[in-house]
Design a protein around this motif. Sequence first.
Motif, PDB file in Angstrom:
ATOM      1  N   VAL A  77      40.170 -25.354  14.245  1.00  0.00           N
ATOM      2  CA  VAL A  77      39.829 -25.110  15.734  1.00  0.00           C
ATOM      3  C   VAL A  77      38.847 -26.194  16.300  1.00  0.00           C
ATOM      4  CG1 VAL A  77      38.552 -23.558  17.365  1.00  0.00           C
ATOM      5  CG2 VAL A  77      39.630 -22.516  15.135  1.00  0.00           C
ATOM      6  N   TYR A  78      39.247 -26.584  17.614  1.00  0.00           N
ATOM      7  CA  TYR A  78      38.771 -27.906  17.867  1.00  0.00           C
ATOM      8  C   TYR A  78      38.034 -27.486  19.549  1.00  0.00           C
ATOM      9  CZ  TYR A  78      42.117 -30.129  15.035  1.00  0.00           C
ATOM     10  OH  TYR A  78      42.838 -30.497  14.142  1.00  0.00           O
ATOM     11  N   LEU A  79      36.972 -28.090  19.627  1.00  0.00           N
ATOM     12  CA  LEU A  79      36.290 -28.267  21.040  1.00  0.00           C
ATOM     13  C   LEU A  79      35.987 -29.546  21.455  1.00  0.00           C
ATOM     14  CD1 LEU A  79      35.001 -26.110  22.813  1.00  0.00           C
ATOM     15  CD2 LEU A  79      32.551 -27.010  21.827  1.00  0.00           C
ATOM     16  N   GLN A  80      36.930 -29.671  22.569  1.00  0.00           N
ATOM     17  CA  GLN A  80      37.079 -31.076  23.286  1.00  0.00           C
ATOM     18  C   GLN A  80      35.957 -31.028  24.170  1.00  0.00           C
ATOM     19  OE1 GLN A  80      38.484 -33.872  22.778  1.00  0.00           O
ATOM     20  NE2 GLN A  80      37.323 -34.731  24.290  1.00  0.00           N
ATOM     21  N   MET A  81      34.839 -31.817  24.388  1.00  0.00           N
ATOM     22  CA  MET A  81      33.764 -31.740  25.186  1.00  0.00           C
ATOM     23  C   MET A  81      33.565 -33.119  25.949  1.00  0.00           C
ATOM     24  SD  MET A  81      30.641 -30.063  22.612  1.00  0.00           S
ATOM     25  CE  MET A  81      30.623 -31.514  21.661  1.00  0.00           C
ATOM     26  N   ASN A  82      33.982 -33.024  27.381  1.00  0.00           N
ATOM     27  CA  ASN A  82      33.848 -33.977  28.220  1.00  0.00           C
ATOM     28  C   ASN A  82      32.782 -33.943  29.320  1.00  0.00           C
ATOM     29  OD1 ASN A  82      36.316 -34.937  26.924  1.00  0.00           O
ATOM     30  ND2 ASN A  82      37.453 -33.704  28.477  1.00  0.00           N
TER      31      ASN A  82
END
Length: 114
Positions: A77-82
């Motif tokens: 599972v990923y969390l892309q944080m921008n």
Amino acid sequence: QVQLVESGGGLVQPGGSLRLSCAPSERIFSFYAMGWYRQAPGKQRELVASITRSLSTYADSVKGRFTISRDNAKNTVYLQMNSLKPEDTAIYYCNSDPPTRFAWGQGTQVIVSS
């Protein structure tokens, strides 16, 4: 017991990006809704993003900036944080949603600072 291993945190300037990853020690993710949580110093742990097989939801504080995704083939599972902000500084954890299925891992620390 299944171990959750979070990675990808670090020090980033405001406005920057990071991608967090969560991999368990066994193949489990496709069965459960999974979430990313965070705990800032002096605050309670909070759910920031959750994903089922087809639906993702976000806390208002991260909506439009964070994206949760899952790769069932990679069991990750990923969390892309921008557009990171100083208030995103916290230790980030993954777990099931609700967090009743697995023991908490060590988390990965995210520090947003100039």
